[in-house]
Design a protein around this motif. Sequence first.
Motif, mmCIF file in Angstrom:
data_model
loop_
_atom_site.group_PDB
_atom_site.id
_atom_site.type_symbol
_atom_site.label_atom_id
_atom_site.label_comp_id
_atom_site.label_asym_id
_atom_site.label_seq_id
_atom_site.Cartn_x
_atom_site.Cartn_y
_atom_site.Cartn_z
ATOM 1 N N ASN A 158 -7.487 -0.478 8.874
ATOM 2 C CA ASN A 158 -6.349 1.040 8.646
ATOM 3 C C ASN A 158 -7.224 1.838 7.783
ATOM 4 O O ASN A 158 -8.058 2.078 7.838
ATOM 5 C CB ASN A 158 -5.204 0.451 8.230
ATOM 6 C CG ASN A 158 -4.668 -0.799 10.106
ATOM 7 O OD1 ASN A 158 -4.919 -0.661 10.490
ATOM 8 N ND2 ASN A 158 -3.613 -1.093 9.396
ATOM 9 N N SER A 218 -12.451 7.874 10.321
ATOM 10 C CA SER A 218 -11.863 8.992 10.878
ATOM 11 C C SER A 218 -11.687 9.728 9.835
ATOM 12 O O SER A 218 -11.429 11.389 10.703
ATOM 13 C CB SER A 218 -10.206 9.005 10.867
ATOM 14 O OG SER A 218 -9.487 9.754 11.894
ATOM 15 N N SER A 254 -11.240 2.366 9.250
ATOM 16 C CA SER A 254 -10.401 2.884 10.630
ATOM 17 C C SER A 254 -10.096 4.748 9.678
ATOM 18 O O SER A 254 -10.531 5.927 10.344
ATOM 19 C CB SER A 254 -9.653 2.748 11.203
ATOM 20 O OG SER A 254 -8.510 2.554 11.100
#
Length: 141
Positions: free
Chosen positions: A69, A76, A72
């Motif tokens: 997480n 992003s 990512s």
Amino acid sequence: MSIGDIAGLIAAIAFAVLAGFLIYPLIRLGKLFDQLAQTVKDSGDHAIPALDEGVTTVRQVNKSLEDVNKISSAASTTAGNIGALTDLYGSFLGKPVIKLASSFYALKSTAQSFMHQKGAGSAGDATKPKATAAKPKGGKE
């Protein structure tokens, strides 16, 4: 001994034999229950470490998912920053390049228009070859 005593004795012996035959299955059933209790105990003894290992595995997977997480999220954010940077370069360099290109196009168009007008003024000049009309396709005139 009377006949009643003999009958009672025969009944007692028959009852003892019957009890003897019933004791054997009861003893076997008791051993079966003992084995069943031992199997349940062994299963419990082996299940608890397996459950502990399962809990440890789930914790490690959750920790890995937290890392994924974070990765990512960073990807992003990076993609957003790259998009913003691209927009910045597009607005910073794109508009001047478009203006420069349109200026060159206007200059080219003006030069061609000037050359066309200069060429049209000397159309009666005999040194210049005359353009021939192109024939339409298909051989028909």
